[in-house]
Design an enzyme around this catalytic site. Structure first.
Site, short mmCIF file in Angstrom:
data_model
loop_
_atom_site.label_atom_id
_atom_site.label_comp_id
_atom_site.label_asym_id
_atom_site.label_seq_id
_atom_site.Cartn_x
_atom_site.Cartn_y
_atom_site.Cartn_z
CG ASP A 34 -0.19 -0.17 2.54
OD1 ASP A 34 1.04 -0.33 2.51
OD2 ASP A 34 -0.84 -0.15 3.60
CG ASP A 41 2.17 1.39 9.45
OD1 ASP A 41 2.67 1.72 8.36
OD2 ASP A 41 1.41 2.14 10.11
NE ARG A 77 2.71 9.50 12.20
CZ ARG A 77 3.15 8.25 12.23
NH1 ARG A 77 3.77 7.75 11.18
NH2 ARG A 77 3.01 7.53 13.30
CB SER A 80 7.38 6.02 10.86
OG SER A 80 7.85 4.81 10.39
C1 MIC Z 1 3.76 6.35 8.31
O1 MIC Z 1 2.58 6.62 8.40
O2 MIC Z 1 4.67 7.15 8.64
C2 MIC Z 1 4.15 4.99 7.81
C3 MIC Z 1 4.80 5.17 6.50
O3 MIC Z 1 3.00 4.21 7.62
C4 MIC Z 1 5.07 4.36 8.84
C5 MIC Z 1 5.70 3.13 8.43
C6 MIC Z 1 6.84 3.33 7.51
O4 MIC Z 1 7.66 4.20 7.71
O5 MIC Z 1 6.94 2.53 6.57
C7 MIC Z 1 4.50 4.14 10.21
O6 MIC Z 1 3.64 4.88 10.61
O7 MIC Z 1 4.96 3.26 10.94
FE1 SF4 Z 2 -0.32 4.55 5.13
FE2 SF4 Z 2 0.95 5.32 7.36
FE3 SF4 Z 2 -0.59 7.00 5.98
FE4 SF4 Z 2 -1.68 5.05 7.29
S1 SF4 Z 2 -0.54 6.76 8.17
S2 SF4 Z 2 -2.20 5.69 5.22
S3 SF4 Z 2 -0.22 3.42 7.03
S4 SF4 Z 2 1.28 6.07 5.30
#
Ligand code: MIC
Ligand code: SF4
Length: 753
Positions: free
Chosen positions: A95, A160, A448, A643
């Site tokens: 994804d 994650d 985020r 993350s």
């Molecule tokens: C994110 O939302 O920052 C991610 C990308 O999903 C990360 C995981 C990653 O860095 O691959 C997370 O939240 O753990």
């Molecule tokens: Fe994907 Fe992380 Fe964004 Fe969720 S917060 S949609 S897992 S990148």
């Protein structure tokens, strides 16, 4: 039938007696979180009471989930562990590696070509080791987990940080680094410090424009990005019961943004409805038999102050919609205060984009409530002022909202429908014009909003809000539009007041899907070859890290003293760098390039102590490595927030950094450092941060006596020959010290210890 229903039934079989035993040991009624923790002990039946925020405890999670960007490193490590298959049911979800540009169909085809090597690798490793594989386009990991795998009372870990989303179905789901996942997949215990418990009592009822998102935006505002560290947040009360399971998922999801270990809700009718609508009546039937284990004992919710370490009460009837940001998810502004706040802070008022999606808000209910606003705009002849994009959470959701006319309604407003994937949420967004770095505002339903996260532009002010508010703000084109009180002008010059959103919690005609995108693993994968091209730029087999030489580290150079927020996005950036997540050496070229150097306030510019010049962080560190000089990174509060990506720990390890010394850590990152054989230390006296100078050489004085609970002594020798000796605390227990000695936790597993 649900996946792994036999495993779920087994959990429920042993749960009542374990919960009873735990209640007896603890000597009082139990919270839901305690019931789940005590019924998932590695030792099985509980035999002792654990101290919150004190004892390290071995747990036995029921399942493991991984997404493509972290699964690569997790599975490269798992391959080194020498096991035939995973010890618990596990899944991989593709994804993160799909760029949002023109729309789902084309974007997915491009991703399938560009990342073919990585997807093929993940598919074949999954096939080989008995792991369920969800193909690109199947959806976002956390929606798929909620739709297929989460179950009340279960314990899951996932590589994650938003794995916590599954709390929406009353489970404890916890984000971890890949090395933790490797432990569990290898049949070993998973260790966690027994968490503290924060109770959130929800009274009243959501109404009007207020959504579940606002609950967590409010909690984030109260607790801040580190207020939940080391704690499980347990929600309860009348207000909780009135919310959908996916709404609860939204709240739990963003618990990651307050640093909480996880969040959860007691089993209730909303969960029954959701499980049943997603084809899992068998889970409902099994859960109903142990329903009292799947929520707290009644005394707990009657007198919560006696059972939780901290208690927050929110009256949903009075809660206003919130818009949090910019640049941090805990800066909350109620909609009625936005005019004032935006003007005071000079935030760009024009909204350029509205985005609905991400694992936190991409459910059927989210889409249906948001489209109710869009429909009003279309019906009233209002041309939206901002661009609009959506990422459905899963193929099942996409298929169903298409059938129900929701996609068509969005498209009437010119909405771009991107792939069922993370997309802009993780910087996988080819936003036109972002390279001009203009000051601008976007609103989204993600979780985020750190600087540069969505489009790489540091001047994009990203605000987090509910899907329905995203729709309203995007239509109005203004950040300070308040749909509760303000009106919009339509194309005929008439004033229109939007009515509050409404929508179906679950599709009235049921969910539907043609091809969900799932690939079951081979019955017996032993013969399957996993091939990694030695010349690949995307994948690289791992070499074990060197064990500790048993000596004090001496003559180390300060690599960087990072100032202020240093999230995992600063340490190991995502966006374009995601393509190197399976290649440790290549991705190490992004190490700390986003961190701000305390001494010149610039990013990616540090002093090279070998020749006195200034260079990029990874380049300077590579020179230290080549010269055999160890180094140390110094940081501020909540270092490694965000993350779960263990690259943020593996990159410094790979490039020769020995220790990270900060004011405080985010939980997952601290564990990741330990797992990879690094020293993660905190200032015993925070003010010592100020003593660190740019040309410092660092000597460890008593690393040879490294022991639990005993601070380490470090000597900082300044350029003028003066010295400061400072104490560094750590939280290593005996087995974690063994990881350090062995060079990494994985080295111990590989050695069969
Ligand atoms: C994110 O939302 O920052 C991610 C990308 O999903 C990360 C995981 C990653 O860095 O691959 C997370 O939240 O753990
Ligand atoms: Fe994907 Fe992380 Fe964004 Fe969720 S917060 S949609 S897992 S990148």
């Amino acid at each position: 039938m649900a996946f792994d229903i036999e495993m779920i039934k087994k959990v429920y079989e042993t749960m009542p007696e374990r919960v009873d035993k735990a209640r007896e040991l603890v000597g009082r009624p139990l919270t839901l979180s305690e019931k789940i923790l005590y019924s998932h002990l590695w030792e099985g039946m509980p035999s002792q009471k654990f101290g919150r925020a004190q004892d390290y405890v071995d747990f036995a999670p029921d399942r493991v989930a991984m997404q493509d960007a972290t699964a690569q490193m997790a599975l490269l490590q798992f391959m080194q562990a020498g096991k035939a298959e995973t010890a618990v049911p596990s899944t991989v979800h593709c994804d993160h590696l799909i760029l949002a540009k023109v729309g789902a169909e084309k974007d997915l085809a491009v991703a399938n070509t560009q990342s073919k090597e990585v997807f093929d690798f993940l598919s074949s490793v999954s096939n080989r080791y008995g792991i369920g594989f969800w193909k690109p386009g199947s959806g976002i990991i956390h929606q798929i987990l909620l739709e297929n795998y989460a179950f009340p009372g279960g314990l899951m870990i996932g590589t994650d940080s938003h794995t916590v989303n599954a709390g929406g179905l009353g489970m404890l789901a916890i984000g971890v680094g890949g090395a933790d996942a490797v432990d569990v997949m290898s049949g070993m215990a998973w260790e966690l410090k027994f968490p503290k418990l924060i109770g959130v009592k929800l009274t009243g009822q959501l109404n009007g424009w207020t959504a579940p998102k606002d609950v967590i935006l409010k909690v984030a505002d109260i607790l801040t990005v580190k207020g939940g560290t080391g704690a499980i947040v347990e929600y309860f009360g009348e207000g909780a019961k009135s919310m959908s399971a996916t709404g609860k998922g939204t709240i739990c999801n963003m618990g990651a943004e307050i640093g909480a270990t996880t969040s959860t809700f007691g089993y209730d009718d909303s969960m029954r409805r959701y499980l049943s609508a997603t084809g899992r009546q068998d889970v409902v039937d099994a859960a109903d038999k142990v329903a009292s284990c799947l929520t707290a004992d009644p005394e707990v919710y009657t007198n919560p102050e006696q059972y939780f370490d901290q208690l927050i009460e929110i009256n949903l009837s009075e809660l206003e919609p919130h818009i949090n940001g910019p640049f941090t998810p805990d800066r909350g502004t109620p909609v009625s205060k936005m005019k004032e706040e935006a003007a005071k802070n000079g935030w760009p008022l024009k909204v350029e984009w509205g985005l609905i999606g991400s694992c936190t808000n991409s459910s059927y209910e989210d889409m249906s409530r948001a489209v109710s606003i869009v429909n009003q705009a279309v019906a009233n002849n209002i041309t939206p002022k901002a661009e609009f994009g959506i990422n459905p959470g899963s193929e099942q959701i996409r298929y169903t909202i298409e059938r129900d006319g929701i996609i068509e309604a969005f498209e009437k407003m010119g909405t771009k429908v991107f792939t069922n994937a993370c997309g802009p949420c993780i910087g996988q967004w080819d936003r036109e014009g972002a390279d001009k770095q203009e000051r601008n505002t976007i609103v989204h339903s993600f979780n985020r909003n750190f600087s540069k996260r969505a489009d790489g532009n540091p001047n994009t002010h990203a605000f987090v809000t509910s899907p329905e508010m995203v729709a309203a703000l995007a239509i109005s084109g203004r950040l300070d539009f308040n749909p509760l009180t303000d009106t919009l002008l339509n194309d005929n010059g008439e004033e229109v007041k939007l009515t509050p959103p409404y929508g179906d919690e679950l599709p009235t005609r049921g969910f539907d899907v043609e091809d969900p995108g799932y690939q079951a693993p081979a019955e017996n994968g032993a013969g399957i070859q996993v091939i990694v091209d030695p010349n690949s730029q995307r994948l690289q087999l791992l070499e074990p890290f060197q064990p500790w030489d048993g000596q004090n580290i001496t003559g180390a150079k300060l690599l960087i003293k990072a100032e202020g927020k240093c999230t995992t996005d600063h340490i190991s950036m995502a966006g374009p760098w995601l393509r190197f997540r399976g290649h440790l050496d290549n991705i190490s070229n992004n190490m700390l390039i986003g961190a701000i150097n305390f001494f010149n306030k610039e990013a990616n510019k540090v002093k090279n102590q070998i020749d006195g010049t200034y260079g990029e962080v990874p380049a300077v560190q590579r020179q230290y490595k080549a010269a055999g000089i160890p180094s140390v990174v110094v940081g501020d509060h909540n270092y490694g927030e965000g993350s779960s990506r263990e690259h943020a720990a593996m990159e410094p390890r790979h490039l020769g950094v020995k220790a990270v010394l900060v004011k405080s850590f985010a939980r997952i990152h601290e564990t990741n450092l330990k797992k990879q054989g690094m020293l993660g230390l905190t200032f015993a006296n925070e003010a010592d941060y100020d003593k660190i100078q740019e040309d410092d050489t660092i000597n460890f004085l008593d690393l040879t006596e490294f022991a639990p609970g005993k601070p380490l002594t470090l000597e900082f020798v300044h350029a003028d020959g003066t010295k400061d000796t400072i104490l560094a605390n750590h939280t290593y227990n005996n087995s974690q010290i063994e990881w350090f000695k062995a060079g990494s936790a994985l080295n111990l597993i590989a050695a069969g210890k």
